[in-house]
Design a protein around this motif. Structure first.
Motif, short mmCIF file in Angstrom:
data_model
loop_
_atom_site.label_atom_id
_atom_site.label_comp_id
_atom_site.label_asym_id
_atom_site.label_seq_id
_atom_site.Cartn_x
_atom_site.Cartn_y
_atom_site.Cartn_z
N THR A 193 26.61 12.61 -21.37
CA THR A 193 27.55 11.88 -22.22
C THR A 193 28.44 12.84 -22.99
O THR A 193 27.96 13.72 -23.71
CB THR A 193 26.80 10.98 -23.23
N ALA A 194 29.75 12.68 -22.82
CA ALA A 194 30.72 13.47 -23.57
C ALA A 194 31.56 12.52 -24.43
O ALA A 194 31.60 11.32 -24.19
CB ALA A 194 31.62 14.25 -22.61
N TYR A 195 32.21 13.10 -25.42
CA TYR A 195 33.01 12.32 -26.35
C TYR A 195 34.44 12.87 -26.35
O TYR A 195 34.70 13.95 -25.80
CB TYR A 195 32.39 12.40 -27.74
N PRO A 196 35.40 12.14 -26.94
CA PRO A 196 36.79 12.61 -26.92
C PRO A 196 36.98 14.05 -27.36
O PRO A 196 37.80 14.77 -26.79
CB PRO A 196 37.49 11.62 -27.86
N GLY A 197 36.23 14.50 -28.35
CA GLY A 197 36.35 15.89 -28.80
C GLY A 197 35.91 16.91 -27.77
O GLY A 197 36.24 18.08 -27.85
N ASN A 198 35.11 16.45 -26.78
CA ASN A 198 34.65 17.33 -25.70
C ASN A 198 35.73 17.61 -24.67
O ASN A 198 35.55 18.47 -23.80
CB ASN A 198 33.46 16.71 -24.97
N SER A 199 36.84 16.89 -24.71
CA SER A 199 37.89 17.11 -23.72
C SER A 199 38.30 18.59 -23.69
O SER A 199 38.66 19.16 -24.71
CB SER A 199 39.12 16.26 -24.06
N GLY A 200 38.23 19.20 -22.49
CA GLY A 200 38.54 20.61 -22.35
C GLY A 200 37.33 21.52 -22.34
O GLY A 200 37.47 22.73 -22.14
N SER A 201 36.14 20.95 -22.54
CA SER A 201 34.92 21.77 -22.55
C SER A 201 34.61 22.32 -21.16
O SER A 201 34.81 21.63 -20.16
CB SER A 201 33.72 20.93 -23.02
N PRO A 202 34.10 23.54 -21.07
CA PRO A 202 33.71 24.09 -19.77
C PRO A 202 32.42 23.45 -19.26
O PRO A 202 31.47 23.26 -20.02
CB PRO A 202 33.52 25.58 -20.06
N VAL A 203 32.41 23.12 -17.98
CA VAL A 203 31.20 22.68 -17.29
C VAL A 203 30.72 23.87 -16.47
O VAL A 203 31.47 24.38 -15.63
CB VAL A 203 31.48 21.48 -16.36
N TYR A 204 29.50 24.30 -16.69
CA TYR A 204 29.09 25.59 -16.12
C TYR A 204 27.67 25.57 -15.56
O TYR A 204 26.88 24.64 -15.81
CB TYR A 204 29.25 26.69 -17.16
N ASP A 205 27.37 26.62 -14.80
CA ASP A 205 26.04 26.85 -14.25
C ASP A 205 25.11 27.22 -15.41
O ASP A 205 25.37 28.21 -16.10
CB ASP A 205 26.12 27.99 -13.23
N PRO A 206 24.05 26.45 -15.64
CA PRO A 206 23.17 26.76 -16.77
C PRO A 206 22.41 28.06 -16.61
O PRO A 206 21.83 28.56 -17.57
CB PRO A 206 22.21 25.55 -16.80
#
Length: 250
Positions: A193-206
């Protein structure tokens, strides 16, 4: 939030090694995650947060969503676009220049001047497979509770077209029609779950922190879920290969 914490706890019990790996990666990722906003000295507050971004390349390139960056600023009042960082409760603003915008994929490339920041490596998003574990870090609440980056785990639930024809033409809106006329492209559908403020966050290999995508909490959802009367909690991300294309533009 309780369900999220319970899920993370269960995951750590079943696979403590994987949790340990993410624990080691998060501090490095957070050094490269920044807020995106504008600064106007005479405004209150002077800094206005609009989304998340991350540093890549030579340490002076910042990637975010295009919808996070304003189309224009108030030049008469010397308003500036830039990044927002924090040192404890102290918020700092650093000006940046918009050098490229990709509205079709909702991406923007900002350039900093001065000393570089720690940068994240961009991976090969075509190599990512459904069912793969992911993580994303950003500012889901912006500066409401202070600028503190939060990390979420997710699974790549599906690789799916950004928009599909509606079963009912009355459900179509102008944006969806425009997108249907363009060349379709696939996006990542995540079970986090992401929220509007998360827009632009990197999705990455943990495990490594290598970036595979960019969270899009608003733009893609508006296209993907137009025909749904009650929007889901699904999160979407734009594959990082489009970031690589954008960074080649001048």
């Amino acid at each position: 939030m309780q369900r999220l914490l319970a899920g993370l706890l269960a995951l750590c019990v079943l696979s403590p090694a994987r949790c340990a790996e993410l624990t080691a990666v998060i501090p490095a990722v957070k050094r490269s995650v920044v807020g995106i906003g504008t600064f106007e000295r005479t405004r209150s507050p002077s800094v206005v947060f609009s989304g998340t971004g991350f540093v890549t390349g030579d340490g002076l390139s910042v990637i975010t969503n295009a919808h996070v960056v304003p189309d224009k600023v108030d030049e008469a009042r010397m308003e500036q676009i830039g990044i927002v960082t924090s040192d404890g409760d102290t918020v700092r603003f650093r000006p940046a220049q918009l050098v490229a915008r990709d509205n079709e994929h909702d991406l923007a490339h900002l350039r900093l001047s001065g000393p570089p920041l720690p940068a994240l490596k961009l991976g090969d998003s075509d190599s990512v497979a459904e069912g793969q574990g992911l993580a994303f870090t950003g500012y889901p609440l912006g500066m409401v509770l202070g600028l503190h980056a939060a990390t979420h785990r997710a699974t790549l639930a599906a690789i799916t077209p950004i928009v599909m024809p509606s079963l009912n033409s009355r459900k179509l809106d102008v944006r969806q029609l425009v997108q249907l006329q363009r060349t379709s492209f696939d996006i990542f559908q995540l079970d986090g779950t992401a929220y509007p403020g998360n827009s632009g966050s990197p999705v990455y290999d943990p495990d490594s922190g290598v970036v595979w995508g960019v969270i899009n909490a608003v733009f893609v959802k508006g296209l993907k879920e137009t025909a749904i009367s009650n929007p889901s909690g699904i999160t979407y991300a734009v594959p990082v290969k489009y970031v690589k294309n954008l960074m080649q533009q001048k």
